[in-house]
Every structure is written in structure tokens, then in C-alpha cells.
Write an enzyme that holds these catalytic residues in place. Structure first.
Site, PDB file in Angstrom:
ATOM      1  N   ASP A  15       0.835  -1.211   0.000  1.00 19.68           N
ATOM      2  CA  ASP A  15       0.000   0.000   0.000  1.00 19.68           C
ATOM      3  C   ASP A  15       0.868   1.259   0.000  1.00 19.68           C
ATOM      4  O   ASP A  15       2.015   1.236   0.443  1.00 19.68           O
ATOM      5  CB  ASP A  15      -0.905  -0.028   1.241  1.00 19.68           C
ATOM      6  CG  ASP A  15      -2.036   0.978   1.141  1.00 19.68           C
ATOM      7  OD1 ASP A  15      -2.336   1.442   0.010  1.00 19.68           O
ATOM      8  OD2 ASP A  15      -2.615   1.320   2.181  1.00 19.68           O
ATOM      9  N   ASN A  17       1.242   3.462  -2.820  1.00 22.65           N
ATOM     10  CA  ASN A  17       1.767   3.930  -4.113  1.00 22.65           C
ATOM     11  C   ASN A  17       1.186   5.292  -4.504  1.00 22.65           C
ATOM     12  O   ASN A  17       1.903   6.181  -4.958  1.00 22.65           O
ATOM     13  CB  ASN A  17       1.390   2.945  -5.242  1.00 22.65           C
ATOM     14  CG  ASN A  17       2.046   1.599  -5.079  1.00 22.65           C
ATOM     15  OD1 ASN A  17       2.981   1.458  -4.308  1.00 22.65           O
ATOM     16  ND2 ASN A  17       1.552   0.605  -5.800  1.00 22.65           N
ATOM     17  N   GLY A  18      -0.138   5.423  -4.338  1.00 16.99           N
ATOM     18  CA  GLY A  18      -0.827   6.650  -4.768  1.00 16.99           C
ATOM     19  C   GLY A  18      -0.351   7.846  -3.965  1.00 16.99           C
ATOM     20  O   GLY A  18      -0.014   8.900  -4.522  1.00 16.99           O
ATOM     21  N   ASN A  63     -10.622  -3.142  -5.993  1.00 13.16           N
ATOM     22  CA  ASN A  63      -9.855  -2.221  -6.844  1.00 13.16           C
ATOM     23  C   ASN A  63     -10.486  -2.028  -8.220  1.00 13.16           C
ATOM     24  O   ASN A  63     -10.163  -1.056  -8.913  1.00 13.16           O
ATOM     25  CB  ASN A  63      -8.403  -2.708  -7.016  1.00 13.16           C
ATOM     26  CG  ASN A  63      -7.546  -2.527  -5.784  1.00 13.16           C
ATOM     27  OD1 ASN A  63      -6.580  -3.257  -5.564  1.00 13.16           O
ATOM     28  ND2 ASN A  63      -7.875  -1.543  -4.951  1.00 13.16           N
ATOM     29  N   ARG A  66     -11.876   1.462  -8.935  1.00  9.34           N
ATOM     30  CA  ARG A  66     -11.025   2.655  -9.128  1.00  9.34           C
ATOM     31  C   ARG A  66     -11.281   3.258 -10.506  1.00  9.34           C
ATOM     32  O   ARG A  66     -11.861   2.600 -11.380  1.00  9.34           O
ATOM     33  CB  ARG A  66      -9.557   2.258  -8.997  1.00  9.34           C
ATOM     34  CG  ARG A  66      -9.229   1.882  -7.576  1.00  9.34           C
ATOM     35  CD  ARG A  66      -7.753   1.877  -7.314  1.00  9.34           C
ATOM     36  NE  ARG A  66      -7.539   1.679  -5.888  1.00  9.34           N
ATOM     37  CZ  ARG A  66      -6.413   1.909  -5.261  1.00  9.34           C
ATOM     38  NH1 ARG A  66      -5.361   2.332  -5.915  1.00  9.34           N
ATOM     39  NH2 ARG A  66      -6.314   1.707  -3.964  1.00  9.34           N
ATOM     40  N   ARG A 189      -4.939  -2.266   8.649  1.00 10.48           N
ATOM     41  CA  ARG A 189      -6.111  -3.135   8.443  1.00 10.48           C
ATOM     42  C   ARG A 189      -5.755  -4.214   7.424  1.00 10.48           C
ATOM     43  O   ARG A 189      -4.763  -4.106   6.706  1.00 10.48           O
ATOM     44  CB  ARG A 189      -7.331  -2.320   7.981  1.00 10.48           C
ATOM     45  CG  ARG A 189      -7.083  -1.448   6.792  1.00 10.48           C
ATOM     46  CD  ARG A 189      -8.347  -0.712   6.330  1.00 10.48           C
ATOM     47  NE  ARG A 189      -8.012   0.269   5.329  1.00 10.48           N
ATOM     48  CZ  ARG A 189      -7.864   1.570   5.559  1.00 10.48           C
ATOM     49  NH1 ARG A 189      -8.071   2.061   6.754  1.00 10.48           N
ATOM     50  NH2 ARG A 189      -7.514   2.394   4.581  1.00 10.48           N
TER      51      ARG A 189
HETATM   52  C1  FPP Z   1      -2.156   0.103  -3.206  1.00  8.11           C
HETATM   53  O1  FPP Z   1      -1.650   1.412  -3.252  1.00  8.11           O
HETATM   54  C2  FPP Z   1      -1.597  -0.639  -4.325  1.00  8.11           C
HETATM   55  C3  FPP Z   1      -2.350  -1.200  -5.315  1.00  8.11           C
HETATM   56  C4  FPP Z   1      -3.815  -1.130  -5.367  1.00  8.11           C
HETATM   57  C5  FPP Z   1      -1.715  -1.881  -6.436  1.00  8.11           C
HETATM   58  C6  FPP Z   1      -0.413  -2.546  -6.149  1.00  8.11           C
HETATM   59  C7  FPP Z   1       0.240  -2.794  -7.438  1.00  8.11           C
HETATM   60  C8  FPP Z   1       1.554  -2.710  -7.687  1.00  8.11           C
HETATM   61  C9  FPP Z   1       2.571  -2.487  -6.654  1.00  8.11           C
HETATM   62  C10 FPP Z   1       2.089  -2.823  -9.072  1.00  8.11           C
HETATM   63  C11 FPP Z   1       1.641  -4.031  -9.869  1.00  8.11           C
HETATM   64  C12 FPP Z   1       1.978  -5.317  -9.216  1.00  8.11           C
HETATM   65  C13 FPP Z   1       2.763  -6.293  -9.719  1.00  8.11           C
HETATM   66  C14 FPP Z   1       2.862  -7.581  -8.995  1.00  8.11           C
HETATM   67  C15 FPP Z   1       3.527  -6.154 -10.957  1.00  8.11           C
HETATM   68  P1  FPP Z   1      -2.688   2.605  -3.352  1.00  8.11           P
HETATM   69  O2  FPP Z   1      -2.814   3.016  -4.757  1.00  8.11           O
HETATM   70  O3  FPP Z   1      -3.974   2.239  -2.690  1.00  8.11           O
HETATM   71  O4  FPP Z   1      -1.947   3.703  -2.520  1.00  8.11           O
HETATM   72  P2  FPP Z   1      -2.647   4.886  -1.705  1.00  8.11           P
HETATM   73  O5  FPP Z   1      -3.370   4.245  -0.550  1.00  8.11           O
HETATM   74  O6  FPP Z   1      -1.485   5.702  -1.286  1.00  8.11           O
HETATM   75  O7  FPP Z   1      -3.571   5.586  -2.654  1.00  8.11           O
END
Ligand code: FPP
Length: 254
Positions: A15, A17-18, A63, A66, A189
Site C-alpha cells: 500500500d 503507491n498513490g 480495486n 477505481r 487493516r
Molecule cells: C495500493 O496502493 C496498491 C495497489 C492497489 C496496487 C499494487 C500494485 C503494484 C505495486 C504494481 C503491480 C503489481 C505487480 C505484482 C507487478 P494505493 O494506490 O492504494 O496507494 P494509496 O493508498 O497511497 O492511494
């Protein structure tokens, strides 16, 4: 003293990335792209450390809700990851598996996934298990439906249902339960991840966003895990007594 073995099965909720992208004024998708680089590093690190199974929560059933562009961007990243990693997986003996409602993935992703799974099926090293279109509740629901169908058709009786039978009807059938579950990104969570299988997993939450998660964070989580006493409902004294008996047994057989 030799260092203790790593947890056999590590599961990770990747978690943050965003938020990582937003903090730098970048589009969310660039956060996911950075997340893929972390996936590559952590897969290699886990494999070098001797982890048996690494499960990564890459896309949940929720997801799909989204924005369309984010979903298709994630699917493209996944497809490219699978294409680009095949050689490395074969070289390192990594066997790919996937859990979730895989039939809901776009055809191209589904096909490259199945192809990678079959091309790495002979590999004897670490299992890389991707949770894709995965939800713990829907996994349990489909297991309940399959088991209750067997009851209705008379092949089993309700009182024959065991925990082992439930295990066999989950997407994770044949895999060990996670020992260590890590969630990056600062939330605490489970988000519908491995609900049945994580009953006795040690859970480690870190504020580090997934794109920044590195070997030091991973070994930190593992040493935190080693510092915990896994009691599985027993008392601390019972566990300590068992460990002493096991040590004596090992010494006497050496
Ligand atoms: C949650 O971060 C992450 C995801 C919903 C996607 C995870 C995917 C990857 C790391 C890349 C693809 C995977 C592989 C195995 C190649 P979020 O976007 O919810 O972050 P945030 O809570 O900060 O918005």
C-alpha cells in the site's frame, strides 16, 4: 550463532503507491510504476533470503471500482511485469502462482499470466503468489458454495466438514499459511486479504510507502517477527518448554 530461518511464507499488502506519487506531485500511476520496481527488488531479496512463498496483494476485488484509467494502467503494468520477468524467474527457479477471480482479468493479462504459470511450473525455488482480483470474503464464499453443493448432492455430510476441507477449497489450497503479513503505507487493516489463512500470521505494519520499501525494511520486519513468541493459543511457558525439548532433541541427534 547462525541466524534463524526466515518466515516460510511472507504475504504483503503493498500500500501507499498513490500517496507516494501525490507527495511528489506525480500521477498515481507513476506511484504504481515505482511499486513494480519494488516488487522486482523484493522478489529477489526474498528469494535470496530463502523465503518459501511470497504472496503479493497486487489487485483486490474492490480495486475494480477505481477510475478506469488507473485500472487499465495497473493491468498494463502487470502484463509488462509478467513478460519482462519470465527469464529472471526461470533463472532463479521462481514458480509463479496466482489467487483470485482470475477469470475477471482482461484476456491478454489472463493469457500471459497462465503462460507464465505454466512455463515456471517446474521451478523448485520460491513460490511467487500474486493475489489478483482477490478478495478474502469472495474466496470464502466460493468455498462455502462448493462445500454446500457437496452436502446437497450427498457426497459429504455437514458434520464431515473440517478446517482442512475448507483449506482445500480456497484459492491457496496446497500453500502453507502466511507466517508474516506485512502492510506498507501506514494503514493498519487487512483489507479483505487472506482472512482465513492469516488467523495466526504475525502482522507487521510500517509507515513506509511501498515504492520506498527496501531490503532494510524487509529484514527489519523479519527480525521483528523473530522477536515474537508464536503461541497459537497456548501459554508462553508451554511454548518455551517445547522449545527447550526441541533443542535437547536436536543436540542429542547431532
Ligand atoms: C495500493 O496502493 C496498491 C495497489 C492497489 C496496487 C499494487 C500494485 C503494484 C505495486 C504494481 C503491480 C503489481 C505487480 C505484482 C507487478 P494505493 O494506490 O492504494 O496507494 P494509496 O493508498 O497511497 O492511494
Amino acid at each position: 550463532m547462525p541466524s534463524p530461518p526466515p518466515p516460510n511464507h511472507i504475504a504483503i499488502i503493498m500500500d501507499g503507491n498513490g500517496r507516494w506519487a501525490k507527495r511528489q506531485g506525480l500521477m498515481r500511476l507513476l506511484g504504481h510504476r515505482a511499486g513494480v520496481k519494488t516488487v522486482r527488488r523484493i522478489v529477489e531479496d526474498c528469494q535470496r533470503l530463502g523465503v518459501g512463498v511470497l504472496t503479493l496483494y497486487a489487485f483486490s476485488t474492490e480495486n475494480w471500482n477505481r477510475p478506469k484509467e488507473e485500472v487499465s494502467g495497473l493491468m498494463d503494468l502487470l502484463k509488462n511485469f509478467l513478460r519482462s520477468e519470465l527469464e529472471r524467474m526461470l533463472k532463479n527457479g521462481v514458480r509463479l502462482q496466482a489467487i483470485g477471480q482470475l477469470q475477471n482479468l482482461p484476456t491478454e493479462v489472463y493469457e500471459v499470466l497462465q503462460e507464465t504459470i505454466s512455463k515456471t511450473a517446474h521451478c523448485q525455488g520460491m513460490v511467487l503468489n500474486l493475489a489478483l482480483s482477490y478478495g478474502g470474503r469472495s474466496e470464502l464464499l466460493q468455498a462455502m458454495q462448493a462445500i454446500s453443493t457437496k452436502c446437497v448432492t450427498g457426497s459429504i455430510r455437514p458434520e464431515d466438514i473440517t478446517e482442512a476441507m475448507v483449506d482445500e477449497h480456497l484459492y491457496t489450497a496446497g500453500l502453507p499459511e502466511p507466517d508474516l503479513l506485512i502492510r506498507t503505507g501506514g494503514e493498519a487493516r487487512l483489507s479483505n486479504f487472506l482472512l482465513w489463512q492469516s488467523s495466526y500470521a504475525e502482522i507487521f505494519f510500517t509507515d513506509t510507502a511501498w515504492p520506498d520499501f527496501n531490503l532494510k525494511d524487509l529484514t527489519g520486519a523479519i527480525s521483528d517477527y523473530h522477536g515474537r513468541q508464536r503461541r497459537f493459543g497456548r501459554t508462553g511457558e508451554q511454548v518455551a518448554d517445547d522449545a527447550t525439548t526441541a533443542d535437547v532433541t536436536v543436540e542429542s541427534t547431532q
